[in-house]
Design a protein around this motif. Structure first.
Motif, PDB file in Angstrom:
ATOM      1  N   PHE B 214      42.902   4.047 -24.233  1.00 54.31           N
ATOM      2  CA  PHE B 214      43.633   5.335 -23.626  1.00 54.31           C
ATOM      3  C   PHE B 214      44.836   4.449 -23.884  1.00 54.31           C
ATOM      4  N   HIS B 215      45.580   5.112 -24.425  1.00 54.68           N
ATOM      5  CA  HIS B 215      47.645   5.021 -24.208  1.00 54.68           C
ATOM      6  C   HIS B 215      48.551   6.318 -23.186  1.00 54.68           C
ATOM      7  N   ARG B 216      48.587   5.128 -22.898  1.00 58.65           N
ATOM      8  CA  ARG B 216      49.560   7.097 -22.236  1.00 58.65           C
ATOM      9  C   ARG B 216      51.022   6.549 -21.671  1.00 58.65           C
ATOM     10  N   TYR B 217      51.663   7.534 -22.086  1.00 59.55           N
ATOM     11  CA  TYR B 217      52.788   7.027 -21.858  1.00 59.55           C
ATOM     12  C   TYR B 217      53.819   7.888 -21.100  1.00 59.55           C
ATOM     13  N   GLU B 218      54.393   7.121 -20.239  1.00 66.32           N
ATOM     14  CA  GLU B 218      56.123   8.131 -19.350  1.00 66.32           C
ATOM     15  C   GLU B 218      56.852   8.933 -19.899  1.00 66.32           C
ATOM     16  N   GLY B 219      56.646   9.801 -19.728  1.00 67.85           N
ATOM     17  CA  GLY B 219      57.864   9.855 -20.129  1.00 67.85           C
ATOM     18  C   GLY B 219      58.245  11.202 -21.453  1.00 67.85           C
ATOM     19  N   ALA B 220      56.546  10.881 -21.468  1.00 70.05           N
ATOM     20  CA  ALA B 220      56.502  11.904 -22.176  1.00 70.05           C
ATOM     21  C   ALA B 220      55.192  13.379 -22.331  1.00 70.05           C
ATOM     22  N   GLY B 221      55.152  14.652 -22.253  1.00 72.10           N
ATOM     23  CA  GLY B 221      54.425  15.159 -22.370  1.00 72.10           C
ATOM     24  C   GLY B 221      53.209  15.707 -23.338  1.00 72.10           C
ATOM     25  N   HIS B 222      53.095  17.041 -23.438  1.00 71.01           N
ATOM     26  CA  HIS B 222      52.079  17.548 -24.314  1.00 71.01           C
ATOM     27  C   HIS B 222      53.118  17.618 -25.623  1.00 71.01           C
ATOM     28  N   GLY B 223      52.693  17.280 -26.729  1.00 69.19           N
ATOM     29  CA  GLY B 223      52.929  17.575 -28.087  1.00 69.19           C
ATOM     30  C   GLY B 223      54.152  16.135 -28.462  1.00 69.19           C
ATOM     31  N   PHE B 224      54.026  15.063 -28.186  1.00 64.84           N
ATOM     32  CA  PHE B 224      54.829  14.362 -28.166  1.00 64.84           C
ATOM     33  C   PHE B 224      55.377  13.910 -29.704  1.00 64.84           C
TER      34      PHE B 224
END
Lengths: 92, 253
Positions: B214-224
């Motif tokens: 899994f790669h998870r991004y701060e400052g990003a929401g849905h549909g980035f």
């Protein structure tokens, strides 16, 4: 997110699309991703002729607060119209 | 990940083809592929709830540029034709499409790949938004694929009130059946899936000993990834694509 929140109502009216006026018989009110409004989620209100295919649609996208203002304006106009027309009818 | 050099010939073809989907239905499908004899790996793209639209076509051409045969069936084929927005609005109002139909349509796209002389026999799945959920669902339900990329699929974890005739099973409950590597791409500000749901998803994958990253991004929401919207986050998008191409390079070539 894809909320899939949908409320529907049968209606009777007309809507104006790119090809002119057409009868509308259903309104689909959704709270989901808008297509155009730069918001994560918004109210999508589609007035449709359910029997005429996907293109028979008059669409608006509103913020939630705008939706509440719309409801107030709708109810106010309906109440005022019914009251004033009722007064005219009573006077005639 | 195929990297072009300036002395190379490059070409692609991208066009609408017709595949056979669920119930034997003919389905319009967007196919983008490099020009050449191949063999190339395939990627079946599962479009999002806003429909079979321009974003998906652009993404397909991106995969073709990087050496993949990208194939993206119109999951809303039975719901009439018009602009992608109008068709998607009608489908959304009707509560979406049935999971069983999606699985069969996606397997139909894979069957189409199997008939192509330039296909190397290995196919990945990818989908964003509802397509991310569908990707996980197909990955846990079909033996036709070799790797899967779930981009912020909401409702992989579902509440009882979200289960219905079209979506009778929460995909998370099928995790035991997952037999291919999974790559997950998520924004930490998303509300479906929430960060807590992604945590829970990861925990279930661990419990079942599945091969995932899994790669998870701060400052990003849905549909980035959606560069045509305010949700676009360019740095997260480019990093995620790098992971996707590396993942597919490892598992599809």
């Amino acid at each position: 997110m894809c909320t899939m929140i949908v409320e529907q109502a049968d209606i009777s009216g007309s809507g104006k699309g790119p090809k002119g006026w057409f009868r509308v018989d259903r309104v689909n009110v959704m709270f989901d991703h808008p297509f155009n409004l730069p918001e994560d989620h918004a109210l999508s209100i589609d007035f449709v002729d359910a029997s005429a295919g996907p293109g028979a649609r008059v669409a608006v996208e509103l913020t939630a607060e705008s939706g509440r203002e719309l409801v107030k304006a709708l109810l106010a106009a309906i109440e005022r119209g019914e009251r004033e027309l009722g007064e005219v009818a009573a006077a005639s | 990940m195929h990297e072009y050099t300036t002395d190379q010939y490059e070409g692609m073809i991208a066009e609408t083809v017709t595949i056979t989907g669920d119930n034997g239905d003919p389905i319009h499908t967007y196919l983008a592929r490099p020009l050449g004899a191949g063999p190339y790996p395939g990627v079946v793209m599962i479009h999002h709830i806003p429909g079979w639209d321009e974003f998906n076509r652009e993404m397909a051409r991106r995969f073709a540029h990087h050496g993949f045969i990208a194939i993206c069936p119109n999951l809303y084929e039975r719901d009439g034709h018009g602009t992608p927005e109008d068709v998607a609005a009608a489908v959304r109002a009707a509560g979406g499409v049935a999971d069983s139909q999606v699985i069969a349509d996606v397997e139909g796209a894979k069957a189409y790949l199997d008939g192509l002389p330039y296909f190397n026999g290995k196919a990945g799945l990818i989908g964003t938004c509802s397509g991310g959920r569908h990707t996980y669902l197909v990955a846990c339900s079909s033996d036709q694929f070799d790797a899967a990329v779930d981009c912020w699929g909401g409702r992989v974890i579902m509440g009882e009130d979200e289960i219905n005739e079209k979506m009778p099973v929460a995909p998370i409950d099928l995790t035991e059946n997952l037999s291919i590597p999974l790559l997950g791409i998520f924004g930490n500000d998303d509300v479906s899936p929430t960060a807590a749901q992604v945590d829970e998803h990861e925990e279930v994958l661990k419990q079942h000993g599945k091969d995932y990253e899994f790669h998870r991004y701060e400052g990003a929401g849905h549909g980035f990834f959606y560069h045509h919207t305010a949700m676009y986050r360019p740095e997260a998008t480019m990093d995620a694509y790098q992971h996707i191409f590396e993942f597919y390079g490892k598992h599809l070539t």
